[in-house]
Design an enzyme around this catalytic site. Structure first.
Site, PDB file in Angstrom:
ATOM      1  CD  GLU A  60      -1.957  -2.276   1.450  1.00 34.03           C
ATOM      2  OE1 GLU A  60      -0.920  -2.861   1.756  1.00 34.03           O
ATOM      3  OE2 GLU A  60      -3.010  -2.855   1.659  1.00 34.03           O
ATOM      4  CG  HIS A 129     -10.596  -5.737   8.044  1.00 39.01           C
ATOM      5  ND1 HIS A 129      -9.099  -6.879   8.782  1.00 39.01           N
ATOM      6  CD2 HIS A 129      -9.915  -6.660   6.627  1.00 39.01           C
ATOM      7  CE1 HIS A 129      -8.288  -7.156   8.294  1.00 39.01           C
ATOM      8  NE2 HIS A 129      -8.792  -7.447   6.913  1.00 39.01           N
TER       9      HIS A 129
END
Lengths: 324, 349
Positions: A60, A129
């Site tokens: 990322e 998450h």
């Protein structure tokens, strides 16, 4: 008009903007072959080729950096981070490069990148998450932040974000993906920085955004039965934030409740209340109220997870408090 | 004249040492152009420290002194539309790409006429009109964005090449490794150049890195990688020529470790108390400008008079840039405070 899900509205925006502008491309983990975990980019790789829908390694930090650099060089990248929780990884490229390049370079370069990230609590996916990190980016001059709640708003705002010459963070609540709504069949955009009054009211203003808009609407419907008329404002954009609409409403109602799904401490709710006080302390008949998640990581267990976030009842209680 | 004992000592301890030679395809004119570019870098940076002491420039300035051969030997081979990703030590990269030292000096003075309109200073010096993607204040941070410019070339199918510089310090930043992996996977047109001056701010690279041969990292990603003598402009030019051609042909990235030695402090006022600077004494014998000059004269490629004239001309250009920045440029108007935070003149307060 067609009735589509918010998920489909994103796909439509991506497809239309990629067809409209050859500089637009998508990169991220699993965006190509798999079409992203929510199916949002499914089919786009076949349609536009592997160089415009790029499956990246799980890097990322650097793939966002590549996107930022491609934007500086004149492209319009759409970078997808699988869950907003992992925005910590490319944070440096977003905060120190994307947000600051135009300024540091004296306007020599723009960074027309859109970074999309699913966010929010729900589904038992626990603490890494489920976060609401949109607040962090509102603190960074140079960025824009959007968090639309309806298919119509999402499509129109995402299209504007892609055409914007600034870095835009797009927060997509996971619980909103399956929400359906009307979307025009033809071309349209919605300007970044304009709120939407979801429900007119006269007694109390509820300022909120994304999934909490639906919770606030449910609270307002219930309060209506008791004769309390709430005006529900869906901000849609968090940076810039449409204080004109907020203040016009506060002028009318003299009461305000700000609702966010983020942990309340340090959240945008406090910032919005502060701005309202600066702009119109005298307009208020009661102390403004803030409603947010508990200051806790999000749990896996259903009961603990549910306890974390604001409920309809919390918003109702906050509105009632403005009448005490 | 060269101190032969020094050279013998260097050969023993500096494993990148390579003899000078004129590579095929490098004519006299280009050699003299490179020599003059190195002098321009040197004179520019030598002028900055006194300006800093005189409070004419401020903030941090990281000298590129004695590393001039690296930028010069590589960047002078690029075309205008090629890209350069820089470091915090970016003055030399900008000069080699054809930047304007007047605008750079004006930027160091914080003036409106500067490259960054006084918003960036030395650490963010950039010239987008020539593909110089900017210096960065964060070690290792500019590499992934620079590789992004190569991603553009790859998507668009152009033959533009990106050369991205980072140091031994930056080489230990994770996103550089991630970016190298993607460049290798997709055969992006990049040349990775590690300017290994052996010091990461105040830390000797050997204390924090298990494998001191940094070029081997490239090999680990499947990238053709090698090490060259960072003081030897001819070897650097020759190696870069191959790497640039490879990138331009769409054959993928290369990794060149240019091993050198940091002979000054990390920034202008760092007195390097943490290291024994006497080890640098012998390296001054092979600093790139002196070394190239001796080679040019010794091999009768140029006369000492020609070289002296080049040095004097560089000095004149730098003096003119100081006069420009100090006497002809303006402070940014405070009315422009919010400019450039957002594109297209948009102001969000």
């Amino acid at each position: 008009m067609s009735i589509i899900t918010l998920r489909e509205s994103i796909t439509q925006a991506l497809r239309e903007e990629m067809a409209r502008d050859e500089d637009v491309f998508i990169m991220g983990c699993d965006v190509g072959l798999r079409g992203n975990p929510f199916g949002i980019t499914k089919g786009l790789m076949n349609e536009f080729g592997e160089k415009r829908v790029i499956d990246t390694p799980i890097s990322e930090a650097a793939f966002t950096g590549l996107g930022v650099g491609a934007a500086i060089a004149g492209m319009r990248p759409l970078v997808e981070i699988l869950y907003c929780d992992w925005l910590t990884l490319p944070m440096d490229n977003i905060v120190n490069t994307a947000a600051k390049t135009s300024y540091m370079f004296g306007g020599q370069a723009n960074v027309p990148i859109v970074i999309r990230a699913p966010f929010g609590v729900g589904g038992g996916v626990a603490a890494q998450h489920s976060q609401n990190n949109e607040n962090w980016f509102v603190h960074v001059p140079g960025l824009k932040v959007i968090a639309p709640s309806t298919p119509y708003d999402m499509k129109g705002l995402l299209k504007s974000a892609i055409r914007d010459n600034n870095p835009v963070m797009c927060f997509e609540h996971k619980r909103n993906y399956s929400i359906k709504g009307e979307v025009p069949d033809g071309e349209y955009t919605i300007p970044i920085g304009k709120a939407n009054i979801r429900k007119q009211g006269t007694d109390c203003t509820i300022v909120t955004y994304s999934y909490m808009t639906y919770v606030a609407e449910a609270a307002a419907a219930e309060l209506e039965k008791d004769g309390i008329s709430c005006e529900v404002i869906d901000l849609r954009s968090l940076l810039p934030l449409d204080y004109e609409t907020v203040m016009d409403s506060v002028k009318k109602t003299s009461r305000v409740v700000v609702v966010t799904e983020a942990p309340l401490r340090g959240s945008i709710a406090g910032e919005i209340v502060g701005e309202i006080l600066d702009r119109g302390f005298d307009l208020l008949d009661a102390p403004p109220q803030r409603v947010g998640s508990k200051n806790s990581p999000v749990a896996y267990n259903e009961g603990l997870e549910a306890l974390c976030t604001p409920k309809k009842e919390d918003i109702i209680a906050a509105v009632r408090k403005t009448f005490e | 004249m060269k101190n032969t004992n020094c050279i013998e000592e260097i050969k023993k301890e500096f494993d990148a040492y390579a003899e000078m030679y004129v590579p095929e395809g490098l004519d006299r004119e280009e050699q003299l152009r490179m020599y003059s570019i190195m002098w321009l870098m040197r004179k520019f940076e030598e002028a900055v420290k006194p300006l800093w002491m005189a409070n004419k420039v401020h903030g941090y300035y990281h000298p590129y002194i004695t590393e001039e051969a690296i930028a010069t030997g590589i960047i002078t081979q690029l075309k205008k539309s090629d890209y350069v990703g820089s470091t915090h030590r970016g003055h030399g990269h900008l000069i080699a790409k054809g930047g304007d030292i007047n605008k750079m000096m004006a930027e160091l003075f914080g003036k409106e006429e500067g490259y960054n309109k006084g918003r960036g200073g030395s650490m963010h010096i950039s010239d987008m009109s020539i593909g110089m993607l900017g210096a960065t204040g964060i070690v290792g941070a500019a590499t992934a964005p620079a590789v992004g410019s190569a991603l553009k070339s790859w998507i668009k199918g152009t033959d533009d090449v990106t050369v991205v510089f980072f140091g031994d310090g930056g080489s230990n930043a994770g996103s550089i490794c991630e970016a190298m992996n993607m460049a290798a996977a997709w055969k992006l047109p990049v040349v990775f150049v590690c300017e290994n001056n052996q010091w990461a701010i105040a830390t000797d690279i050997a204390r924090v890195t298990g494998e001191p041969d940094l070029y081997k990292r490239g090999t680990g990603f499947g990238i053709p990688s090698c090490r060259v003598d960072g003081f030897n402009i001819y070897q650097i030019w020759d190696t870069a020529k191959t790497a640039i051609a490879r990138a331009r042909a769409g054959e993928g990235p290369s990794f060149i470790e240019c091993k050198t030695m940091r002979m000054l402090g990390h920034h202008a006022t760092d007195d390097s108390w943490y290291r024994d600077m006497s080890v640098c004494d012998k390296y001054w014998e092979i600093e790139p400008i002196k070394r190239m000059g001796e080679f040019l004269v010794g091999n009768k490629i140029a006369t000492q008079e020609e070289l002296d004239a080049i040095e004097a001309d560089a000095m004149k250009q730098v003096e003119a840039s100081i006069d420009y920045a100090d006497n002809q440029c303006h402070e940014p108007s405070l009315d422009t405070f919010y400019d450039y935070i957002y594109a297209d003149g948009e102001v969000i307060k």
